[in-house]
Write an enzyme that holds these catalytic residues in place. Structure first.
Site, short mmCIF file in Angstrom:
data_model
loop_
_atom_site.label_atom_id
_atom_site.label_comp_id
_atom_site.label_asym_id
_atom_site.label_seq_id
_atom_site.Cartn_x
_atom_site.Cartn_y
_atom_site.Cartn_z
N LYS A 9 0.85 -1.20 0.00
CA LYS A 9 0.00 0.00 0.00
C LYS A 9 0.88 1.24 0.00
CE LYS A 9 -4.00 1.88 2.60
NZ LYS A 9 -4.80 1.72 3.83
N SER A 57 -9.58 -0.28 7.06
CA SER A 57 -9.06 -0.17 5.69
C SER A 57 -8.38 -1.40 5.13
CB SER A 57 -8.09 1.01 5.60
OG SER A 57 -8.81 2.21 5.65
N SER A 77 -9.78 2.32 3.02
CA SER A 77 -8.93 3.03 2.10
C SER A 77 -8.04 2.14 1.24
CB SER A 77 -8.04 4.00 2.88
OG SER A 77 -7.15 3.29 3.73
N1 GLN Z 1 -12.85 4.24 6.39
C1 GLN Z 1 -12.12 4.61 7.56
C2 GLN Z 1 -11.82 6.07 7.56
O1 GLN Z 1 -12.13 6.68 6.61
C3 GLN Z 1 -10.93 3.73 7.63
C4 GLN Z 1 -9.61 4.38 7.54
C5 GLN Z 1 -8.49 3.42 7.66
O2 GLN Z 1 -8.62 2.34 8.21
N2 GLN Z 1 -7.34 3.87 7.20
O3 GLN Z 1 -11.30 6.62 8.48
#
Ligand code: GLN
Length: 512
Positions: A80, A179, A155
């Site tokens: 990532k 994420s 994400s």
């Molecule tokens: N969807 C969550 C957010 O927007 C998850 C973020 C993450 O785990 N990096 O904060």
């Protein structure tokens, strides 16, 4: 060997050990797959073919020389793009870091290199890992390999899409609120958020430091365990790193049994707001757990109703502080003010105005407000109190059961564009994944089947007590074996064929 990209990481490792294939051949096969399909999927922000092939040659040479090898030596991987890679661009999905070449490796990357895993490239993400769809990437969305008009989750949609479209057998992700797990759920892959501190955060672009956790994305529970053991364990460079040895995960994934496992179904993580096809798939998986000898109990964690609200105060508060370093002076982008003197403050304002996207700005404003004098007690402190109660609810639940289960996400993959202008609708995707981050406990998502609403993958989440990551792999490995034997193979075998660069897919049986 016909299609190398269809093999799991464990199968690739076995083929390498048996001398049936070389790391160069494996790496070339995955790069070839990317050349064929990634114009339509857009899992990668950057493909590093030359560097990947150089490390593949090195892995092959080490094997030929009879060196000590790691279990995954020679197996290629995707990373990532919020995990820094020495000499390879790392953008965190932001214009702010466009073209930024880190001068060092994240600890997890150091460990991948030491173990001889060629890094195929860096995968797409929502800007600074804020989002649940990968649509907030400054470099365009990633598409779900099951249906290119839909989101791959976020994400870490890039890592999940790379793995589920057979462009990489395994990938690294980061999970602050879901994420790793939510993208795994909506793409039919496996994703694990380790116990907080179980895998080093050194070199992860910080979002919310008390929640961030790097972890594995894979197509099988065993592959996730192999990767988790490769990158996990104590790191003196990360002040919150645990000293526990990371061991026994692979063994648990291979041999885990359901017999006697006490499984708690969390009442608050289900019901209203969950798609009927998601609920049906979850219920069917519960029946499989029970048939395998697990005891199913209902447990209640009342504070989970408030976890989402607490998270969306704590995360922006920490993020607003972490993102203060992007000031036009130290990293990446620098924008001079359009007119007037280029004072430090004015350069900062111009840079941050141009470099950050809307979602990032929204959260910086929210976070600074929640932390500001006069509002701190009402918001930030209240959220921290909820966090404590969430931790207590977990502790109480784990007195009754060994692991907790829920659907990973309330819906299957939704259409690109559907929620992009509705931040609250986007945040609601994280309703089931956030409690584990608030408490620091480990959690896994694995495929439970296809939704009978739309034929798209559904994820089941398993949550274990802190430092008992092995329990996830025991339960996940056993459930996966039971489910895949019922399906007659992996769920991803039923994904539509990506027919090259045209962006077309063949509908699946279930979708027809
Ligand atoms: N969807 C969550 C957010 O927007 C998850 C973020 C993450 O785990 N990096 O904060």
């Amino acid at each position: 060997m016909s299609d190398l990209t269809r093999m799991s990481a464990a199968e690739q490792a076995a083929a390498l050990a048996a001398g049936e294939v070389s790391s160069v051949e494996l790496t070339e096969a995955h790069l070839g797959r990317t050349a064929a399909v990634d114009a339509s999927v857009h899992a990668y922000l950057d493909v590093s073919a030359e560097k990947a092939l150089a490390s593949a040659r090195d892995a092959d040479a080490r094997r030929a020389a009879g060196d000590d090898l790691a279990p995954l030596t020679g197996v290629p991987i995707a990373v990532k793009d919020n995990i820094v890679t020495h000499g390879q661009v790392t953008t965190a999905g932001s214009k702010m870091l466009e073209g930024w070449v880190p001068p060092y490796d994240a600890t997890v990357v150091t460990r991948l290199r030491a173990a001889g895993l060629p890094i195929l490239g860096k995968t797409n993400l929502d800007e600074f890992a804020m989002g649940s769809s990968t649509e907030h990437s400054a470099f365009g969305p990633t598409r779900n390999p099951w249906d290119l008009t839909r989101i791959p989750g976020g994400s870490g949609g890039g890592s999940a899409a790379a793995v589920s479209s057979f462009q990489a057998p395994i990938a690294l992700g980061s999970d602050t609120g879901g994420s790793i797990r939510q993208p795994a759920a909506v793409t039919g892959s496996v994703g694990v958020k380790p116990t907080y501190g179980g895998v080093s955060r050194y070199g992860a672009v910080a979002l919310a430091s008390s929640l961030d956790q790097i972890g594995p994305v894979a197509r099988t529970v065993l592959d996730a365990a192999l990767l988790h053991e490769t990158v996990g364990g104590h790191d003196p460079l990360d002040a919150t790193s645990l000293t526990d040895p990371v061991a026994g995960l692979v063994e648990a994934a291979r041999t885990g049994e359901l017999e006697g496992l006490r499984v708690g179904v969390v009442r608050e993580l289900g019901g209203e707001g969950y798609q009927s096809g998601v609920k049906a798939s979850f219920d069917a998986a519960l029946a499989v757990l029970e048939a395998g000898g697990a005891e199913i109990h209902e447990v209640s964690a009342p504070s989970f109703e408030h976890a989402l609200a607490a998270y969306y105060l704590i995360l922006p508060a920490e993020a607003s502080s972490n993102l203060a370093r992007f000031d036009g002076m130290r990293f990446g982008l620098r924008v001079e003010p359009a007119e007037g003197p280029a004072t430090a403050e004015r350069v900062m304002a111009a840079t941050r105005g141009a470099g950050f996207g809307d979602e990032v700005k929204r959260r910086i404003i929210l976070g600074t407000h929640a932390l500001s004098a006069g509002f701190h007690d009402a918001y930030y402190r209240a959220a921290q109190q909820v966090r404590t109660v969430v931790q207590r609810d977990f502790a109480a639940a784990f007195e009754q059961v060994d692991v907790l289960v829920s659907p990973t996400a309330p819906t299957t993959a939704f259409p690109i564009g559907e929620k992009i202008d509705d931040p609250l609708a986007m945040y609601l995707n994280d309703i089931a994944t956030i409690p584990a981050n608030l408490a620091g406990v480990p959690a896994m998502s694995l495929p439970s089947g296809l939704s009978d609403d739309d034929g798209l993958p559904v994820g089941l989440q398993i949550i274990a007590p802190a430092r008992q990551d092995a329990l996830l792999y025991r339960a996940g490995g056993a459930l996966e074996r039971a489910l895949t034997s019922g399906w007659g193979g992996s769920l991803l075998d039923r994904a539509p064929e990506l027919t090259g660069t045209t962006g077309e897919t063949e509908p699946t049986e279930a979708q027809r």
